[in-house]
Write a protein that holds these residues in place. Structure first.
Motif, short mmCIF file in Angstrom:
data_model
loop_
_atom_site.label_atom_id
_atom_site.label_comp_id
_atom_site.label_asym_id
_atom_site.label_seq_id
_atom_site.Cartn_x
_atom_site.Cartn_y
_atom_site.Cartn_z
N GLU A 1 -3.98 2.75 2.80
CA GLU A 1 -4.18 1.32 2.57
C GLU A 1 -4.70 1.06 1.15
O GLU A 1 -4.21 0.17 0.45
CB GLU A 1 -5.17 0.80 3.61
CG GLU A 1 -5.70 -0.59 3.40
CD GLU A 1 -6.89 -0.89 4.32
OE1 GLU A 1 -7.83 -1.53 3.83
OE2 GLU A 1 -6.87 -0.48 5.51
N LEU A 2 -5.68 1.86 0.73
CA LEU A 2 -6.25 1.67 -0.60
C LEU A 2 -5.27 2.08 -1.70
O LEU A 2 -5.21 1.43 -2.75
CB LEU A 2 -7.57 2.45 -0.73
CG LEU A 2 -8.71 1.90 0.12
CD1 LEU A 2 -9.91 2.83 0.06
CD2 LEU A 2 -9.08 0.49 -0.32
N ASP A 3 -4.50 3.13 -1.47
CA ASP A 3 -3.49 3.54 -2.45
C ASP A 3 -2.44 2.44 -2.61
O ASP A 3 -2.00 2.15 -3.72
CB ASP A 3 -2.84 4.86 -2.05
CG ASP A 3 -3.71 6.06 -2.36
OD1 ASP A 3 -4.64 5.95 -3.18
OD2 ASP A 3 -3.45 7.13 -1.77
N GLU A 4 -2.07 1.81 -1.50
CA GLU A 4 -1.11 0.70 -1.56
C GLU A 4 -1.72 -0.50 -2.27
O GLU A 4 -1.09 -1.13 -3.11
CB GLU A 4 -0.65 0.33 -0.15
CG GLU A 4 0.35 -0.82 -0.11
CD GLU A 4 1.66 -0.54 -0.84
OE1 GLU A 4 2.26 -1.52 -1.34
OE2 GLU A 4 2.09 0.62 -0.91
N LEU A 5 -2.96 -0.81 -1.94
CA LEU A 5 -3.65 -1.94 -2.57
C LEU A 5 -3.76 -1.74 -4.07
O LEU A 5 -3.61 -2.68 -4.85
CB LEU A 5 -5.05 -2.10 -1.95
CG LEU A 5 -5.90 -3.25 -2.46
CD1 LEU A 5 -5.24 -4.59 -2.13
CD2 LEU A 5 -7.30 -3.17 -1.87
N ARG A 6 -3.96 -0.51 -4.49
CA ARG A 6 -4.12 -0.18 -5.90
C ARG A 6 -2.87 -0.55 -6.72
O ARG A 6 -2.95 -0.73 -7.92
CB ARG A 6 -4.42 1.31 -6.03
CG ARG A 6 -4.78 1.71 -7.44
CD ARG A 6 -5.14 3.16 -7.48
NE ARG A 6 -6.58 3.29 -7.68
CZ ARG A 6 -7.21 4.44 -7.66
NH1 ARG A 6 -6.56 5.55 -7.41
NH2 ARG A 6 -8.50 4.49 -7.89
N ARG A 7 -1.74 -0.66 -6.07
CA ARG A 7 -0.52 -1.04 -6.77
C ARG A 7 -0.58 -2.47 -7.30
O ARG A 7 0.12 -2.80 -8.26
CB ARG A 7 0.69 -0.87 -5.85
CG ARG A 7 0.92 0.59 -5.48
CD ARG A 7 1.96 0.74 -4.42
NE ARG A 7 3.20 0.12 -4.87
CZ ARG A 7 4.39 0.57 -4.61
NH1 ARG A 7 4.53 1.65 -3.87
NH2 ARG A 7 5.46 -0.05 -5.05
N SER A 8 -1.43 -3.31 -6.69
CA SER A 8 -1.50 -4.71 -7.11
C SER A 8 -2.91 -5.18 -7.46
O SER A 8 -3.07 -6.25 -8.05
CB SER A 8 -0.95 -5.61 -5.99
OG SER A 8 -1.71 -5.46 -4.81
N GLU A 9 -3.94 -4.40 -7.10
CA GLU A 9 -5.32 -4.81 -7.36
C GLU A 9 -6.13 -3.62 -7.87
O GLU A 9 -5.76 -2.47 -7.67
CB GLU A 9 -5.98 -5.35 -6.08
CG GLU A 9 -5.35 -6.61 -5.54
CD GLU A 9 -6.05 -7.11 -4.30
OE1 GLU A 9 -7.29 -6.97 -4.21
OE2 GLU A 9 -5.36 -7.65 -3.43
N TYR A 10 -7.26 -3.95 -8.47
CA TYR A 10 -8.15 -2.90 -8.95
C TYR A 10 -8.88 -2.27 -7.76
O TYR A 10 -9.46 -2.97 -6.92
CB TYR A 10 -9.17 -3.46 -9.94
CG TYR A 10 -10.17 -2.44 -10.40
CD1 TYR A 10 -9.81 -1.43 -11.27
CD2 TYR A 10 -11.48 -2.47 -9.93
CE1 TYR A 10 -10.71 -0.47 -11.69
CE2 TYR A 10 -12.40 -1.53 -10.35
CZ TYR A 10 -12.02 -0.53 -11.21
OH TYR A 10 -12.92 0.41 -11.63
N VAL A 11 -8.86 -0.96 -7.69
CA VAL A 11 -9.61 -0.20 -6.71
C VAL A 11 -10.44 0.80 -7.51
O VAL A 11 -9.89 1.64 -8.23
CB VAL A 11 -8.69 0.52 -5.70
CG1 VAL A 11 -9.52 1.38 -4.75
CG2 VAL A 11 -7.85 -0.49 -4.92
N ASP A 12 -11.75 0.71 -7.40
CA ASP A 12 -12.64 1.53 -8.20
C ASP A 12 -12.43 3.02 -7.94
O ASP A 12 -12.50 3.49 -6.81
CB ASP A 12 -14.10 1.15 -7.90
CG ASP A 12 -15.03 1.74 -8.91
OD1 ASP A 12 -15.36 2.94 -8.79
OD2 ASP A 12 -15.41 1.02 -9.85
N ALA A 13 -12.18 3.75 -9.02
CA ALA A 13 -11.88 5.18 -8.93
C ALA A 13 -13.09 6.02 -8.56
O ALA A 13 -12.94 7.10 -7.99
CB ALA A 13 -11.29 5.66 -10.26
N TYR A 14 -14.28 5.56 -8.85
CA TYR A 14 -15.50 6.32 -8.54
C TYR A 14 -15.59 6.58 -7.03
O TYR A 14 -15.75 7.72 -6.59
CB TYR A 14 -16.71 5.54 -9.04
CG TYR A 14 -18.04 6.26 -8.96
CD1 TYR A 14 -18.47 7.06 -10.00
CD2 TYR A 14 -18.90 6.08 -7.88
CE1 TYR A 14 -19.70 7.68 -9.98
CE2 TYR A 14 -20.13 6.70 -7.83
CZ TYR A 14 -20.53 7.50 -8.89
OH TYR A 14 -21.76 8.11 -8.84
#
Length: 181
Positions: free
Chosen positions: A101-114
Motif C-alpha cells: 500500500e505504501l509503495d503504491e502510495l509513494r508513486r503519487s505522494e511523499y512517503v517518508d523514507a526514514y
C-alpha cells in the motif's frame, strides 16, 4: 507543580526523550499518562507506542500505532510504524499488505523514507532498508535529526554502513549579536 507540568501537551515529548535515553519503562509510564491526558494527540500515541515496542510489549504498541494512524490517515509514516509492529509480531502477510500500500502510495505522494527503512528492516529486507535510510538522508527527512539517538536506528548502527551516513548538518549559529550583524 507536578500536576500542572503533566498537563502541558508539550511535555509529551518527554516520553520520546526517555526513549532516546533507553529508559523504556519510564517512557511507557509517562506515555500511558500522556495518553490519558491527551487521547486525541496522535504524536502522544506514537511516542507511547515506541516506548511500549522497545519494552517488548508489541501488541500494545501496535494498538497505539493503529489508533494514531486512524487519527491521522494522511501521515503515511504512521502506517509504516503499524507495519513495523505487525512485522515484529510475525504477522508478515498483514505487514506486507501495508508495505505494498505504501509503495503504491509513494508513486503519487511523499512517503517518508526514514520510517520505510525501519519498516523494511523489520521485514528483514536489509538491503532495501539501507536504501531507504540513505534516501531519508538525501531527502532531508526531519526524522534524520534523531538518527544518532533514536532506538529504531540501533539495528542499523551495528552495521559499518551507518558510519558513512551523513545526516543533515544544521547551520552554525553565530555566537554573538555582533557576529550576526
Amino acid at each position: 507543580g507536578e500536576q500542572t507540568r503533566q498537563l502541558e501537551p508539550g511535555r509529551a515529548a518527554e516520553v520520546l526523550v526517555h526513549c532516546w535515553r533507553r529508559d523504556f519503562e519510564r517512557a511507557a509510564a509517562l506515555g500511558r499518562r500522556a495518553v490519558e491526558l491527551h487521547p486525541y494527540l496522535q504524536i502522544v500515541r506514537v511516542h507511547y507506542g515506541q516506548a511500549l515496542e522497545f519494552s517488548g510489549r508489541f501488541a500494545e504498541a501496535l494498538r497505539q500505532y493503529q489508533i494514531a494512524s486512524v487519527m491521522s490517515p494522511d501521515l503515511p509514516w504512521l502506517r509504516a510504524l503499524e507495519g513495523t509492529g505487525l512485522a515484529k509480531m510475525g504477522r508478515e502477510a498483514e505487514a506486507g499488505a501495508i508495505l505494498a500500500e505504501l509503495d503504491e502510495l509513494r508513486r503519487s505522494e511523499y512517503v517518508d523514507a526514514y520510517y520505510m527503512a525501519v519498516f523494511r528492516r523489520a521485514l528483514n529486507r536489509t538491503d532495501e532498508a539501507w536504501l531507504e535510510l540513505e534516501r531519508s538522508v538525501e531527502e532531508y527527512s526531519g526524522f534524520v535529526l534523531a538518527l544518532h539517538v533514536d532506538p529504531k536506528m540501533d539495528v542499523f548502527r551495528r552495521d559499518p554502513r551507518f558510519a558513512a551516513l551523513s545526516p543533515v548538518e544544521l547551520p552554525s549559529r553565530p555566537s554573538s549579536p555582533a557576529a550576526r550583524a
